[in-house]
Design an enzyme around this catalytic site. Structure first.
Site, PDB file in Angstrom:
ATOM      1  N   TYR A  55       0.842  -1.198   0.000  1.00 28.32           N
ATOM      2  CA  TYR A  55       0.000   0.000   0.000  1.00 28.32           C
ATOM      3  C   TYR A  55       0.879   1.251   0.000  1.00 28.32           C
ATOM      4  CZ  TYR A  55      -3.998  -3.004   1.146  1.00 28.32           C
ATOM      5  OH  TYR A  55      -4.972  -3.977   1.128  1.00 28.32           O
ATOM      6  N   SER A  86     -13.221  -4.125  -0.212  1.00 30.12           N
ATOM      7  CA  SER A  86     -14.011  -3.347  -1.184  1.00 30.12           C
ATOM      8  C   SER A  86     -15.508  -3.562  -0.994  1.00 30.12           C
ATOM      9  CB  SER A  86     -13.598  -3.698  -2.613  1.00 30.12           C
ATOM     10  OG  SER A  86     -12.296  -3.250  -2.891  1.00 30.12           O
ATOM     11  N   PRO A  87     -16.042  -3.323   0.195  1.00 29.30           N
ATOM     12  CA  PRO A  87     -17.465  -3.592   0.453  1.00 29.30           C
ATOM     13  C   PRO A  87     -18.433  -2.671  -0.282  1.00 29.30           C
ATOM     14  CG  PRO A  87     -16.468  -2.472   2.326  1.00 29.30           C
ATOM     15  CD  PRO A  87     -15.345  -2.826   1.401  1.00 29.30           C
ATOM     16  N   GLY A  94     -17.623  -4.993  -9.361  1.00 28.21           N
ATOM     17  CA  GLY A  94     -16.551  -5.499 -10.202  1.00 28.21           C
ATOM     18  C   GLY A  94     -15.232  -5.508  -9.449  1.00 28.21           C
ATOM     19  N   VAL A 134     -17.691   2.601  -7.013  1.00 30.82           N
ATOM     20  CA  VAL A 134     -18.701   2.271  -6.008  1.00 30.82           C
ATOM     21  C   VAL A 134     -20.073   2.157  -6.674  1.00 30.82           C
ATOM     22  CG1 VAL A 134     -17.422   3.402  -4.155  1.00 30.82           C
ATOM     23  CG2 VAL A 134     -19.107   4.705  -5.446  1.00 30.82           C
ATOM     24  N   PHE A 135     -20.920   1.321  -6.087  1.00 32.25           N
ATOM     25  CA  PHE A 135     -22.278   1.176  -6.630  1.00 32.25           C
ATOM     26  C   PHE A 135     -23.237   2.183  -6.016  1.00 32.25           C
ATOM     27  CE2 PHE A 135     -21.670  -2.085  -3.304  1.00 32.25           C
ATOM     28  CZ  PHE A 135     -22.644  -1.711  -2.376  1.00 32.25           C
TER      29      PHE A 135
END
Length: 306
Positions: free
Chosen positions: A52, A216-217, A221, A226-227
């Site tokens: 990271y 990645s909650p 994809g 983000v959704f």
């Protein structure tokens, strides 16, 4: 914040972990305030990896949290190793041991609470991993171990050789990346959702008391964005927003509460460095969705029930 058992470690940890992958993107003063707020809310579990920020994230974290011996005993630090971006995956003994030593220097600490192998290495020699774990454990540099993105057979192969129990499996999981659940619902069906791509890893981890840490909650994809608030998911956002209004919380809170509602007692890794958004995440710790709400969100994401 609600606590859960972490694998078989005996540790009780917050059911939401602070992901530090983006801490190098903000100024030190903002990082200091963010971490101070997280600790004040009981979020004392911090997830890192040697890659990271090329190691900068671990350095920035140690500086921003003002690492001291007394503070160190109040927080839980997890790091990962094994990925060399653009080069290979490396699980050799020397690489693992050296990676941990470098992380410890950057984090200004003598030990990691948890070390995860970041991704499966096709050239992994489990005997070498076992040697590395033994060195790190006996020296006190790492207390507990786990894996990330491993399937059940890969876990069993590694566990055959390492003496230390593997307590954690960090896996991609969100409302829109719910293959772990979908394949379990479409057993003996001929549709696409019935394809078992991960060896029933969800059930395996539950059977073996391994804590699943969703990464990645909020992503759809593989890091496609983000959704939440995304025009590609109008039905899903409408369903989430309706429930958010009911409880008087944000859509972020509901999206995370959906994961926490699952009886596997997962510990999602939240990567935001925005204090306000993080506080919305913390609210999900105690929010319990009912069955109709959970299934409604699941179906609104395009998931089907056979």
């Amino acid at each position: 914040m609600k606590k859960i058992a972490l694998g078989k470690t005996g540790l009780l940890v917050p059911n939401i972990a602070v992901g530090c992958m983006r801490i190098h993107d903000i100024e030190k003063a903002l990082a200091e305030r963010f971490l101070e707020n997280a600790l004040a809310r009981g979020a004392n579990f911090f997830d890192h990896a040697d890659i990271y920020g090329g190691g900068v994230c671990e350095e920035r974290f140690a500086d921003a949290i003002h690492m001291t011996a007394s503070l160190r005993e109040k927080i839980i630090i997890q790091s990962k190793c094994g990925i060399r971006p653009g080069i290979d995956y490396n699980s050799t003994k020397d690489y693992i041991v050296t990676s941990v030593d470098n992380s410890l220097k950057r984090l200004k600490t003598d030990y990691l609470d948890i070390l995860l192998i970041h991704r499966p290495d096709p050239l992994m020699e489990p005997e070498e991993v076992a040697e590395a774990f033994e060195i790190l454990h006996n020296s006190g540099k790492v207390r507990y171990f786990g894996v990330s993105n491993f399937n059940p057979m890969q876990i069993q192969l590694l566990q055959k050789y390492v003496k230390q129990p593997l307590h954690i499996n960090q896996l991609q999981f969100s409302i829109t990346n719910a293959n772990m659940i979908s394949q379990g619902l479409h057993v003996n069906m001929s549709d696409e959702d019935a394809v078992n791509r991960d060896g029933s890893v969800l059930d395996f981890c539950r059977l073996n008391d391994m804590t699943i840490q969703p990464w990645s909650p909020f992503q759809h994809g593989f890091f496609n964005g983000v959704f939440l608030g995304n025009e590609k998911f109008p039905e899903l956002n409408a369903a989430i927003d309706k429930i958010a209004e009911k409880y008087g919380v944000s859509s972020t809170t509901i999206a995370l509460a959906w994961i926490l509602r699952h009886p596997a007692h997962m510990q999602p890794i939240v990567g935001t460095m925005n204090t306000s958004r993080f506080n919305d995440c913390v609210k999900a710790s105690e929010l319990y969705l009912d069955r109709s709400e959970w299934f409604g969100i699941y179906k609104a994401a395009g998931n089907t029930l056979p």
